[in-house]
Design a protein around this motif. Structure first.
Motif, PDB file in Angstrom:
ATOM      1  N   ILE A 118     -40.644  27.077 -12.076  1.00  0.00           N
ATOM      2  CA  ILE A 118     -39.972  27.836 -13.140  1.00  0.00           C
ATOM      3  C   ILE A 118     -38.697  28.462 -12.569  1.00  0.00           C
ATOM      4  N   GLY A 119     -38.803  29.007 -11.362  1.00  0.00           N
ATOM      5  CA  GLY A 119     -37.631  29.575 -10.686  1.00  0.00           C
ATOM      6  C   GLY A 119     -36.526  28.543 -10.497  1.00  0.00           C
ATOM      7  N   ARG A 120     -36.921  27.326 -10.184  1.00  0.00           N
ATOM      8  CA  ARG A 120     -35.923  26.273  -9.975  1.00  0.00           C
ATOM      9  C   ARG A 120     -35.272  25.842 -11.297  1.00  0.00           C
TER      10      ARG A 120
ATOM     11  N   PHE B 135     -38.309  17.620  -9.905  1.00  0.00           N
ATOM     12  CA  PHE B 135     -39.300  18.454 -10.582  1.00  0.00           C
ATOM     13  C   PHE B 135     -40.586  17.658 -10.808  1.00  0.00           C
ATOM     14  N   GLN B 136     -41.701  18.332 -10.657  1.00  0.00           N
ATOM     15  CA  GLN B 136     -42.988  17.686 -10.916  1.00  0.00           C
ATOM     16  C   GLN B 136     -43.597  18.201 -12.210  1.00  0.00           C
ATOM     17  N   LEU B 137     -43.816  19.515 -12.244  1.00  0.00           N
ATOM     18  CA  LEU B 137     -44.513  20.101 -13.400  1.00  0.00           C
ATOM     19  C   LEU B 137     -43.612  20.177 -14.624  1.00  0.00           C
ATOM     20  N   MET B 138     -42.332  20.418 -14.400  1.00  0.00           N
ATOM     21  CA  MET B 138     -41.410  20.612 -15.516  1.00  0.00           C
ATOM     22  C   MET B 138     -40.627  19.337 -15.862  1.00  0.00           C
ATOM     23  N   ARG B 139     -40.945  18.231 -15.191  1.00  0.00           N
ATOM     24  CA  ARG B 139     -40.138  17.029 -15.389  1.00  0.00           C
ATOM     25  C   ARG B 139     -40.195  16.538 -16.837  1.00  0.00           C
ATOM     26  N   ARG B 140     -41.381  16.521 -17.395  1.00  0.00           N
ATOM     27  CA  ARG B 140     -41.530  16.034 -18.764  1.00  0.00           C
ATOM     28  C   ARG B 140     -40.722  16.889 -19.733  1.00  0.00           C
ATOM     29  N   ARG B 141     -40.783  18.214 -19.550  1.00  0.00           N
ATOM     30  CA  ARG B 141     -40.064  19.109 -20.482  1.00  0.00           C
ATOM     31  C   ARG B 141     -38.557  18.960 -20.337  1.00  0.00           C
ATOM     32  N   LEU B 142     -38.111  18.844 -19.093  1.00  0.00           N
ATOM     33  CA  LEU B 142     -36.665  18.659 -18.873  1.00  0.00           C
ATOM     34  C   LEU B 142     -36.205  17.338 -19.477  1.00  0.00           C
TER      35      LEU B 142
ATOM     36  N   HIS C 197     -41.932  27.527 -22.168  1.00  0.00           N
ATOM     37  CA  HIS C 197     -40.742  27.434 -21.312  1.00  0.00           C
ATOM     38  C   HIS C 197     -40.071  26.064 -21.452  1.00  0.00           C
ATOM     39  N   LEU C 198     -38.783  26.065 -21.730  1.00  0.00           N
ATOM     40  CA  LEU C 198     -37.954  24.857 -21.855  1.00  0.00           C
ATOM     41  C   LEU C 198     -38.283  24.009 -23.078  1.00  0.00           C
TER      42      LEU C 198
ATOM     43  N   GLU D  57     -33.446  26.746 -30.688  1.00  0.00           N
ATOM     44  CA  GLU D  57     -33.325  27.649 -29.540  1.00  0.00           C
ATOM     45  C   GLU D  57     -34.202  27.145 -28.400  1.00  0.00           C
ATOM     46  N   ILE D  58     -33.606  27.066 -27.239  1.00  0.00           N
ATOM     47  CA  ILE D  58     -34.376  26.667 -26.049  1.00  0.00           C
ATOM     48  C   ILE D  58     -35.057  27.914 -25.521  1.00  0.00           C
ATOM     49  N   ARG D  59     -36.386  27.873 -25.511  1.00  0.00           N
ATOM     50  CA  ARG D  59     -37.115  29.067 -25.096  1.00  0.00           C
ATOM     51  C   ARG D  59     -37.238  29.107 -23.562  1.00  0.00           C
ATOM     52  N   ILE D  60     -36.905  30.249 -23.032  1.00  0.00           N
ATOM     53  CA  ILE D  60     -36.944  30.436 -21.576  1.00  0.00           C
ATOM     54  C   ILE D  60     -37.995  31.493 -21.258  1.00  0.00           C
ATOM     55  N   TYR D  61     -38.932  31.119 -20.398  1.00  0.00           N
ATOM     56  CA  TYR D  61     -39.985  32.065 -20.007  1.00  0.00           C
ATOM     57  C   TYR D  61     -39.374  33.204 -19.197  1.00  0.00           C
TER      58      TYR D  61
END
Lengths: 140, 345
Positions: free
Chosen positions: A14-16, A74-81, B306-307, B314-318
């Protein structure tokens, strides 16, 4: 040690994503957006008497492939990105108001549309002026 | 003067740690509703001051953390052992590179404090025996009788948390076949505890995990799982577990996979084959560029959002109040990084 649920790096990832969105091009607009959301991306506090570290150093420079951020980083956030990027590219105007919003993909079409609208308006305005002038000629 | 069972003898030190009354509440077996009422009052009363003339008035519904610690620290190691990998066993590359164990400890402490507050909140709520509200009938005609009614002690709730954490850990370790069902776990545990009570080896549970309590116990178990995984504002947004109403609005899930999906928007153990095809540059995912287009940013306090894009584009950001703690939340979490049997393969 391998993770069973594979979510042990969620917080770090999430930080990244913060670094990706707000520190990739640290412009005034990006900084303003981060501030509006209440994110402090200047320094990352480590606590316990350890000095704070610059956020970008930790979460952005660790991205691989010559610091050009890629989905593979990214691993966990790759799909969302991936989905977010797809939604950005697939965005199309849904109403009249949306016609004046510039999409993320193919800006040339949007500029062409704005150019055409501008010339159309000028044409309509010219026609109106011509009509008024003609009317004024016959009705002095 | 309010009845106050836990005498403060040394200002500045968490009071009542060795009080016999407190041990009864902790370990039972004859804990009564009256004991829980006194406990509730103790938890919302400010800790002792260095100045003897300061009046200590109970305020609001918020638990005071030193008081929570005084009551619950007996169970600290049990809870810590079942939820976290010991720091010395942590072989994370991240920790090798940066010696951030103090921050990791803070994240762990925060989550355990949340678990402790939740246990107290549940115990007090259950003792009241009125699921929709917490109010203590001290002055009704039946008040005295109600105070002597037997209730579950804190240790019972701690054991529930431990059992559910183990269930989550076992679920995470499953490599083949269907994941264990929470419903089955609840049913089995109710039967087990009932059998032990029939044999006289323990007292009968009065509230959750009591006979014929499957439905409400499932809700309690779901709530507990969410707390163990930090899926609550209590972890880093704002304390929500106190002397307040019982929240029935809990995520619906029956196994770990659904919990991770609904709670974090993540798939259990990832889907590596599908992710393999997702490649490419992310250079356009930049706040400046995004804000020039139709999408805007909005804050959310839910990780699973998140995202993601909402209906208003709107892109939601945690957004976490303690980002640095959140970053370390699962580093040593036993369910997040429980070592699999094939770890060395």
């Amino acid at each position: 040690m391998r993770s069973a649920a594979c979510i042990d790096h969620l917080g770090l990832e999430i930080g990244r994503t913060y670094a990706l969105l707000f520190l990739q091009e640290p412009t005034a607009v990006s900084r303003h957006e981060a501030k509006r959301l209440g994110l402090d991306l200047e320094n990352f506090s480590l606590g316990g008497g350890v000095r704070a570290v610059e956020f970008r150093n930790i979460f952005y420079d660790s991205l691989l492939l010559g610091n050009i951020p890629r989905l593979e980083d990214f691993q966990l956030m790759r799909r969302r990105l991936y989905e977010l990027q797809k939604q950005m590219n697939d965005w199309r105007p849904q109403g009249v108001r949306d016609l004046f919003k510039k999409g993320y993909k193919d800006p040339l079409t949007w500029y062409g549309f704005i150019f055409a609208i501008s010339f159309g308006l000028i044409g309509i305005l010219g026609l109106a002026v011509a009509i008024v002038q003609t009317a004024a000629t016959f009705n002095p | 003067m309010v009845p106050y069972p836990f005498r403060i003898t040394n200002p500045g030190v968490p009071p009542g740690v060795k009080d016999p009354g407190l041990n009864k509440i902790r370990h039972g077996p004859n804990t009564t509703r009256g004991d829980m009422e006194d406990l509730a009052l103790f938890l919302i009363t400010p800790p002792g001051s260095r100045f003897p003339n300061v009046t200590r008035t109970p305020l609001g519904t918020q638990f005071y953390q030193p008081n929570v610690d005084a009551v619950m620290d007996t169970f600290y190691w049990q809870l810590q052992a079942v939820i976290f990998v010991p720091l010395q066993d942590d072989d994370s590359l991240f920790l090798d590179a940066y010696d951030w164990q103090s921050k990791l400890g803070d994240a762990e402490k925060n989550l355990l404090e949340s678990v402790k507050r939740f246990i107290l909140h549940t115990a007090i709520h259950s003792a009241n025996a009125r699921p929709s509200d917490i109010a203590f009938d001290r002055h009704t005609d039946q008040g005295d009788a109600l105070r002597h009614e037997k209730v579950d002690c804190l240790e019972d709730y701690v054991k529930d948390v431990i059992a559910l954490a183990r269930w989550l850990k076992d679920s995470a370790a499953v490599t083949e076949g269907p994941l264990p069902s929470l419903k089955d776990f609840v049913r089995t545990r109710i039967a087990k505890l009932d059998t032990l009570a029939q044999r006289g080896r323990r007292s009968l549970r009065k509230s959750y995990f009591a006979p014929n309590s499957e439905r409400r116990t499932h809700l309690y178990a779901r709530q507990t799982c969410c707390v163990i995984l930090g899926l609550t504002d209590d972890y880093d947004q704002r304390p929500i577990f106190g002397l307040n109403k019982w929240n029935k609005d809990v995520l619906m899930f029956d196994n770990l996979e659904t919990l991770l999906w609904k709670g974090f928007g993540l798939k259990l153990k990832g889907d590596r084959t599908e992710l393999k095809d997702m490649t490419g540059s992310l250079i356009d995912l930049d706040a400046h560029f995004i804000s020039t287009g139709p999408f805007k940013f909005a804050a959310t306090t839910r990780v699973q959002e998140h995202l993601t894009l909402d209906r208003k584009n709107e892109i939601r950001i945690y957004v976490s109040k303690s980002l640095d703690l959140t970053a370390f939340m699962f580093q040593s979490h036993v369910i997040a990084r429980y070592p699999r049997k094939d770890a060395n393969n």
